[in-house]
Design an enzyme around this catalytic site. Structure first.
Site, mmCIF file in Angstrom:
data_model
loop_
_atom_site.group_PDB
_atom_site.id
_atom_site.type_symbol
_atom_site.label_atom_id
_atom_site.label_comp_id
_atom_site.label_asym_id
_atom_site.label_seq_id
_atom_site.Cartn_x
_atom_site.Cartn_y
_atom_site.Cartn_z
ATOM 1 N N HIS A 1 0.879 -1.178 0.000
ATOM 2 C CA HIS A 1 0.000 0.000 0.000
ATOM 3 C C HIS A 1 0.914 1.225 0.000
ATOM 4 O O HIS A 1 1.506 1.567 1.025
ATOM 5 C CB HIS A 1 -0.902 -0.023 1.237
ATOM 6 C CG HIS A 1 -1.772 1.200 1.371
ATOM 7 N ND1 HIS A 1 -3.146 1.170 1.276
ATOM 8 C CD2 HIS A 1 -1.460 2.496 1.584
ATOM 9 C CE1 HIS A 1 -3.632 2.383 1.419
ATOM 10 N NE2 HIS A 1 -2.630 3.208 1.620
ATOM 11 N N GLY B 1 0.907 4.945 -0.539
ATOM 12 C CA GLY B 1 0.258 6.249 -0.686
ATOM 13 C C GLY B 1 1.167 7.278 -0.068
ATOM 14 O O GLY B 1 2.390 7.104 -0.068
ATOM 15 N N ASN B 2 0.606 8.342 0.460
ATOM 16 C CA ASN B 2 1.455 9.277 1.200
ATOM 17 C C ASN B 2 1.980 8.566 2.449
ATOM 18 O O ASN B 2 3.153 8.629 2.770
ATOM 19 C CB ASN B 2 0.671 10.543 1.522
ATOM 20 C CG ASN B 2 1.602 11.707 1.769
ATOM 21 O OD1 ASN B 2 2.745 11.723 1.291
ATOM 22 N ND2 ASN B 2 1.154 12.646 2.562
ATOM 23 N N ARG C 1 7.220 10.513 6.420
ATOM 24 C CA ARG C 1 7.689 9.720 7.569
ATOM 25 C C ARG C 1 8.924 8.914 7.197
ATOM 26 O O ARG C 1 9.008 8.387 6.096
ATOM 27 C CB ARG C 1 6.594 8.757 8.036
ATOM 28 C CG ARG C 1 5.379 9.460 8.590
ATOM 29 C CD ARG C 1 4.295 8.479 8.993
ATOM 30 N NE ARG C 1 2.995 9.035 8.668
ATOM 31 C CZ ARG C 1 1.920 8.331 8.323
ATOM 32 N NH1 ARG C 1 1.974 7.021 8.274
ATOM 33 N NH2 ARG C 1 0.787 8.918 8.035
ATOM 34 N N GLU D 1 -0.767 2.568 -7.441
ATOM 35 C CA GLU D 1 -1.699 2.438 -8.559
ATOM 36 C C GLU D 1 -1.250 3.225 -9.786
ATOM 37 O O GLU D 1 -1.637 2.900 -10.909
ATOM 38 C CB GLU D 1 -3.093 2.935 -8.134
ATOM 39 C CG GLU D 1 -3.762 2.019 -7.131
ATOM 40 C CD GLU D 1 -4.987 2.655 -6.480
ATOM 41 O OE1 GLU D 1 -5.660 3.479 -7.127
ATOM 42 O OE2 GLU D 1 -5.261 2.323 -5.312
ATOM 43 N N ASN D 2 -0.464 4.302 -9.536
ATOM 44 C CA ASN D 2 -0.177 5.233 -10.638
ATOM 45 C C ASN D 2 1.269 5.294 -11.101
ATOM 46 O O ASN D 2 1.517 5.706 -12.230
ATOM 47 C CB ASN D 2 -0.599 6.652 -10.226
ATOM 48 C CG ASN D 2 -2.098 6.750 -10.014
ATOM 49 O OD1 ASN D 2 -2.869 6.547 -10.940
ATOM 50 N ND2 ASN D 2 -2.511 7.036 -8.783
ATOM 51 N N GLU E 1 -11.072 1.972 0.459
ATOM 52 C CA GLU E 1 -11.321 1.809 1.894
ATOM 53 C C GLU E 1 -12.752 2.157 2.266
ATOM 54 O O GLU E 1 -13.342 1.534 3.137
ATOM 55 C CB GLU E 1 -10.332 2.681 2.680
ATOM 56 C CG GLU E 1 -8.918 2.138 2.592
ATOM 57 C CD GLU E 1 -7.863 3.098 3.112
ATOM 58 O OE1 GLU E 1 -7.450 3.989 2.352
ATOM 59 O OE2 GLU E 1 -7.450 2.950 4.265
HETATM 60 P P1 AMP Z 1 -2.749 8.387 -1.301
HETATM 61 O O1 AMP Z 1 -2.219 8.666 0.075
HETATM 62 O O2 AMP Z 1 -3.061 6.952 -1.547
HETATM 63 O O3 AMP Z 1 -3.875 9.306 -1.707
HETATM 64 O O4 AMP Z 1 -1.534 8.720 -2.312
HETATM 65 C C1 AMP Z 1 -1.089 10.039 -2.506
HETATM 66 C C2 AMP Z 1 0.229 10.003 -3.240
HETATM 67 O O5 AMP Z 1 0.107 9.280 -4.462
HETATM 68 C C3 AMP Z 1 0.729 11.383 -3.686
HETATM 69 O O6 AMP Z 1 1.439 12.024 -2.665
HETATM 70 C C4 AMP Z 1 1.620 11.044 -4.867
HETATM 71 O O7 AMP Z 1 2.937 10.802 -4.395
HETATM 72 C C5 AMP Z 1 1.077 9.742 -5.388
HETATM 73 N N1 AMP Z 1 0.427 9.873 -6.703
HETATM 74 C C6 AMP Z 1 -0.851 10.216 -6.970
HETATM 75 N N2 AMP Z 1 -1.064 10.222 -8.304
HETATM 76 C C7 AMP Z 1 0.093 9.866 -8.889
HETATM 77 C C8 AMP Z 1 0.533 9.690 -10.241
HETATM 78 N N3 AMP Z 1 -0.286 9.879 -11.276
HETATM 79 N N4 AMP Z 1 1.817 9.322 -10.447
HETATM 80 C C9 AMP Z 1 2.653 9.115 -9.413
HETATM 81 N N5 AMP Z 1 2.315 9.266 -8.127
HETATM 82 C C10 AMP Z 1 1.057 9.641 -7.873
#
Ligand code: AMP
Length: 414
Positions: free
Chosen positions: A224, A226-227, A257, A349-350, A400
């Site tokens: 997982h 994300g940020n 972090r 995902e991205n 989620e």
């Molecule tokens: P989340 O906490 O799951 O919402 O993920 C947020 C993080 O996803 C952002 O801080 C980016 O680093 C990353 N992110 C979102 N969109 C993209 C993208 N198209 N390409 C690369 N990283 C992305």
């Protein structure tokens, strides 16, 4: 649902079909209203900067003809925020007083060891969530405020807590305990709890579905990213290890972090740099990770800088990938047999380059990424490994809110 729900309170079986999901942070509330007949979203939105002059509510009705609306201006507290949300929902004919609303599902970050499943909220449950504030000082107080506010608006409605930690309560003691003095650890409830559990549960189950198997048949490493970021080893549908610990600070390199660090760094900062405990807390939680390494925590921006030849951004990326690969290797060994490695959340995902770099050179472990499949942009769960690969590599978007709604609905209809 994989676990038996905790029926702490008595929730009446209901014919109503809607679930409101609330995710209350310290200064924000995110919400979604779902129709559980087809899992469609009726409305989504968020209130941010609660308590400031510049609060903002963004509300998107997803019913026919609905248009996104935005309000700015001071929203004093969570009560005012939820009232504003209720007004917006009412404007779309989706008010909280509707008999169609079956329950409100709350994301609660820390459920400790007691809550291994979604739970109907009673005063005893609230007292336990309160008791966990010392181990989740940033999150549980906001969750408590969100629940209290929702209870005041609809005291007759079942309110359900879905815990971020619940999925990880199956971890064996060998993975959950830190190797510190047992009496001290137990006296202060110091152990590894793990977080992002709702996402890991959802994604590991969806991965089994993608492989055409039952969750009980597959071993999965879920990344997982994300940020906040965490990795989980899931054996036959149950978590056996996860990278976050007592708090969401342990494990992978994250947006802000540090993840894993020698604990002696903290004594060193105190003794040599003269920093206070609070300053070190801020340093490791808010000013470290990618942002500490290169000044940016958004992977898009880091990749753009790397393409321009920025060496600091490149080093940050390499540190991020190195840690990620260590966890893939570690969890491969924990599981013994791996059926899939799966990427999820904003980065997972991205960011195709992250996925490619994390798996590169692991052919001996049966792990291969197909460059063309990896480059495809899609919102669907998909395989990015070639057909011949021994272990599947997949991208599975997390959801989620849907998982919280599903668990809440299942509990009130149990
Ligand atoms: P989340 O906490 O799951 O919402 O993920 C947020 C993080 O996803 C952002 O801080 C980016 O680093 C990353 N992110 C979102 N969109 C993209 C993208 N198209 N390409 C690369 N990283 C992305």
């Amino acid at each position: 649902m994989t676990s038996t729900p905790n029926r702490e309170g008595t929730a009446p079986v209901t014919s109503a079909q809607r679930i409101l999901v609330l995710n209350s942070g310290s200064s924000s509330v995110k919400y979604q209203l779902l129709d559980m007949r087809d899992h469609s979203r009726l409305a989504v939105g968020l209130v941010e900067r609660i308590g400031e002059q510049t609060s903002r509510l963004v509300h998107s009705p997803l019913t026919d003809g609905g248009e996104k609306r935005e309000r700015t201006g001071p929203i004093a507290d969570h009560e005012a925020a939820l009232k504003a949300v209720a007004e917006e929902l009412a404007r779309d004919g989706l008010g909280l007083d509707s008999p169609e609303l079956a329950a409100i599902g709350h994301r609660v970050v820390h459920g400790g060891l007691k809550f291994s499943a979604p739970t109907v909220i009673t005063e005893e449950v609230m007292a336990e969530i309160e008791r966990l504030v010392p181990v989740a000082p940033l999150h549980n107080p906001a969750n408590i405020t969100g629940i209290r506010t929702a209870q005041a608006l609809r005291p007759d409605l079942p309110q359900v807590a879905v815990f971020d930690t619940a999925f990880h309560t199956t971890m064996p003691e060998s993975a959950a305990r830190y190797a510190i003095d047992v009496e001290t650890a137990d006296a202060h409830r110091i152990r590894r709890y793990g977080f992002h559990g709702t996402s890991h549960a959802f994604v590991s189950r969806e991965t089994a579905k993608l492989l055409g198997k039952d969750p009980s048949e597959v071993n999965v490493i879920v990344l997982h990213l994300g940020n906040g970021a965490s990795a989980t080893a899931v054996r036959g549908g149950a978590c056996v290890d996860t990278s976050m610990g007592l708090t969401p600070l342990e494990g992978l390199v994250m947006g802000t972090r540090s993840g894993d660090i020698d604990p002696a760094v903290t004594f060193h900062l105190e003794r040599v740099a003269g920093m206070s405990t609070d300053e070190i807390d801020v340093l490791l939680n808010k000013k470290s990770g990618l942002v500490g390494l290169c000044g940016d925590n958004d992977m898009r921006e880091i990749r753009r800088r790397i393409d321009e030849g920025d060496q600091r951004a490149l080093l940050a990326f390499e540190i991020y990938i190195h840690r990620l690969r260590k966890y893939i290797g570690a969890y491969y060994a924990v599981l013994g047999r791996v059926d899939a490695v799966v990427f999820t959340a904003g980065v997972g995902e991205n960011a195709a380059p992250v996925r490619a770099a994390a798996i590169a050179g692991l052919e001996e472990l049966g792990l291969v990424v197909d460059a063309d499949l990896n480059a495809v942009r899609s919102d669907a769960a998909r395989l990015i490994s070639p057909e011949y690969a021994r272990v599947a590599v997949a991208v599975v978007p997390t959801d989620e809110e849907l998982e919280i709604a599903r668990q809440t609905y299942a509990l009130v209809n149990a």
